[in-house]
Design a protein around this motif. Structure first.
Motif, mmCIF file in Angstrom:
data_model
loop_
_atom_site.group_PDB
_atom_site.id
_atom_site.type_symbol
_atom_site.label_atom_id
_atom_site.label_comp_id
_atom_site.label_asym_id
_atom_site.label_seq_id
_atom_site.Cartn_x
_atom_site.Cartn_y
_atom_site.Cartn_z
ATOM 1 N N ALA A 198 -4.836 -0.783 -8.634
ATOM 2 C CA ALA A 198 -3.832 0.285 -8.802
ATOM 3 C C ALA A 198 -3.841 0.797 -10.237
ATOM 4 O O ALA A 198 -3.889 0.020 -11.194
ATOM 5 C CB ALA A 198 -2.447 -0.247 -8.451
ATOM 6 N N LYS A 205 1.979 -0.235 -6.472
ATOM 7 C CA LYS A 205 2.595 -0.075 -7.796
ATOM 8 C C LYS A 205 4.088 -0.391 -7.735
ATOM 9 O O LYS A 205 4.750 -0.125 -6.730
ATOM 10 C CB LYS A 205 2.386 1.361 -8.291
ATOM 11 C CG LYS A 205 0.930 1.637 -8.642
ATOM 12 C CD LYS A 205 0.724 2.967 -9.301
ATOM 13 C CE LYS A 205 0.628 4.087 -8.300
ATOM 14 N NZ LYS A 205 0.095 5.327 -8.883
ATOM 15 N N PRO A 218 -7.294 1.159 1.066
ATOM 16 C CA PRO A 218 -6.891 2.255 0.189
ATOM 17 C C PRO A 218 -7.891 2.409 -0.955
ATOM 18 O O PRO A 218 -8.585 1.453 -1.312
ATOM 19 C CB PRO A 218 -5.531 1.795 -0.360
ATOM 20 C CG PRO A 218 -5.115 0.629 0.464
ATOM 21 C CD PRO A 218 -6.366 0.025 1.023
ATOM 22 N N SER A 275 -5.454 -5.210 -7.000
ATOM 23 C CA SER A 275 -5.326 -4.011 -6.160
ATOM 24 C C SER A 275 -6.138 -2.835 -6.677
ATOM 25 O O SER A 275 -6.419 -1.901 -5.935
ATOM 26 C CB SER A 275 -3.864 -3.587 -6.089
ATOM 27 O OG SER A 275 -3.442 -3.142 -7.363
ATOM 28 N N ALA A 326 0.827 -1.213 0.000
ATOM 29 C CA ALA A 326 0.000 0.000 0.000
ATOM 30 C C ALA A 326 0.858 1.260 0.000
ATOM 31 O O ALA A 326 0.434 2.302 -0.496
ATOM 32 C CB ALA A 326 -0.918 -0.023 1.212
ATOM 33 N N THR A 352 3.295 2.100 -1.772
ATOM 34 C CA THR A 352 3.520 2.640 -3.130
ATOM 35 C C THR A 352 2.227 2.580 -3.946
ATOM 36 O O THR A 352 2.266 2.624 -5.183
ATOM 37 C CB THR A 352 4.612 1.851 -3.886
ATOM 38 O OG1 THR A 352 4.168 0.487 -4.044
ATOM 39 C CG2 THR A 352 5.937 1.864 -3.168
ATOM 40 N N GLY A 353 1.111 2.477 -3.247
ATOM 41 C CA GLY A 353 -0.178 2.367 -3.969
ATOM 42 C C GLY A 353 -0.262 1.051 -4.724
ATOM 43 O O GLY A 353 -0.932 0.965 -5.744
ATOM 44 N N PRO A 387 -8.789 2.481 -4.640
ATOM 45 C CA PRO A 387 -8.184 2.094 -5.918
ATOM 46 C C PRO A 387 -8.551 3.047 -7.046
ATOM 47 O O PRO A 387 -9.614 3.679 -7.006
ATOM 48 C CB PRO A 387 -8.766 0.707 -6.178
ATOM 49 C CG PRO A 387 -9.994 0.619 -5.369
ATOM 50 C CD PRO A 387 -9.922 1.631 -4.274
#
Ligand code: PLP
Length: 396
Positions: A177, A149, A314, A175, A144, A146-147, A316
């Motif tokens: 993302a 990524k 988080p 995710s 999470a 880095t999102g 998305p």
């Protein structure tokens, strides 16, 4: 009696965790429980009516014989024309789903022991295909922070002389993302320094993006000669059962993939190709409408999950999944006293306690999370989220 023996390449293939959960959910349903399954990744919308009409007409018109293995010229042209970057029909392969495009690419290029970089969390099927190819999975954990990524540094650290491919899924399953153009440009910079690494950009969720979407091909046009873009009809046009996907890449790669495809399916169904042609060339308003519907569900699901103590969700940027952390629940006990030690324990508990099926993060190479697909009706989602809250509240 002759003993059955699997080939070496099939010996490590197991039923996927997602299938295992679907089966557990089915068993509960057979016992009469009202199970809500948020485990699978298919739009709950119908295939557009004109697409179905076009398929019917194609069948009536006699488009019922073997199509060219690479795909019909008309569909390959429509795919090239709508790609959003310069492409011609010779650079397009049509396959039985995006999944087969990826399998073709790996089977056509990987020798045993060669490496593929798959940022974790990743779609489970990628790993299964690599198992069949006897290739090595290199899965840098992208959490999470880095999102979810892959960063340029993490990519750089993962590359070895044996790396053949980076597989980048944007927007990502599980995710959600969404990589920005700048994110992709930073990765491209690392790839420029490593000319032996090719890229598969799986962009099947392109049309379910809540912020601007950039194709890898447009972020790094100079890498086109080693980029395969994968896309398909399943998610955008609600056509999962039609089994129709495509790849756009350099001609030598596409030719190798067509050769591989010729050994298995001989190409995608002619009727499905006619349907996909109608989907791509018909009105496109439904893409934005459906994306807006997914966005509203995302907002609702993220806020409901974040209201549950112990779950951290988080937001998305695309696809139709959330991938919250459940580490705040690990270490708690079920009402029966049993300890929840892993994300899989959390999912098993929620399934048995309140009959909601979720997939644990470990299936995607990133434990401590679970995936919830929100490609379901708002009523089912509202009910499912309140059940999850109830199950969590019963933990001690
Ligand atoms: N790629 C990703 C990331 C997916 O999530 C899926 C389906 O879940 C696919 C590809 C497969 O798509 P298709 O139905 O075209 O085989």
């Amino acid at each position: 009696m002759t003993d059955f023996r699997r080939s070496r390449r099939a010996s490590n293939l197991a039923l996927s965790e997602i299938v295992r959960i679907s089966e557990a959910a089915r068993a509960l349903r057979a016992e009469g429980r009202d199970v809500l399954t948020f485990g699978t990744g298919e739009p709950d919308f119908p295939t557009p009516g004109p697409v179905i009409e076009a398929a019917h007409q194609a069948a009536l018109n006699g488009e019922t014989t073997y199509p060219p293995t690479q795909g019909t010229p008309a569909l390959r042209k429509a795919i090239a024309d709508s790609a959003g970057f310069a492409a011609d029909p010779g650079q397009v392969i049509v396959s039985t789903g995006a999944k087969q495009v990826i399998a073709n690419a790996f089977l056509a290029t990987l020798d045993p022991g060669e490496e593929v970089i798959l940022p974790a969390p990743y779609w489970t099927s990628y790993a299964d295909i690599l198992t069949v190819c006897e290739a090595e999975l290199v899965a840098p954990k992208c959490g999470a922070e880095t999102g979810f990524k892959l960063t340029a540094d993490a990519l750089d650290a993962a590359i070895t002389p044996k790396t053949r491919w980076l597989l980048l899924n944007n927007p990502g399953n599980p995710s959600g993302a969404l990589y920005s153009k700048a994110d992709l440009e930073a990765l491209a910079e690392v790839l420029r320094a490593n000319p032996h690494v090719w890229v598969i950009a799986d962009e099947i969720y392109e049309h379910i993006a809540f912020d601007p979407f950039t194709s890898f091909r447009n972020a790094a046009p100079d890498l086109a000669a080693r980029t395969l873009v994968v896309n398909g009809a399943s998610k955008a046009y609600a056509m999962t059962g039609w089994r129709l996907g495509w790849g756009i890449g350099p001609v030598p790669l596409i030719k190798a993939m067509v050769a591989v495809q010729g050994t298995s399916t001989s190409g995608a169904s002619s009727i499905s190709q006619a349907a996909a042609l109608a989907a791509l060339t018909g009105p496109q308003d439904l893409l934005a409408e459906r994306c807006a519907a997914f966005r509203a569900r995302r907002d609702m699901v993220v806020s409901a999950l974040n209201a549950i103590p112990g779950i951290d969700c988080p937001e998305p940027g695309g696809a139709f999944y959330v991938f919250p952390s459940c580490t705040g629940l690990i270490g708690k006990r079920r009402p029966s006293g049993e300890l929840l030690e892993t994300d899989a324990d959390v999912c098993d508990y929620i399934l048995s306690e309140v009959a909601v099926a979720l997939v644990p993060g470990r299936a995607f190479g990133l434990p401590g999370h679970f995936r919830l697909s929100y490609a379901y009706s708002t009523d089912d989602l509202t009910e499912g989220l309140s059940r999850i809250a109830r199950a969590v509240a019963a933990l001690t």
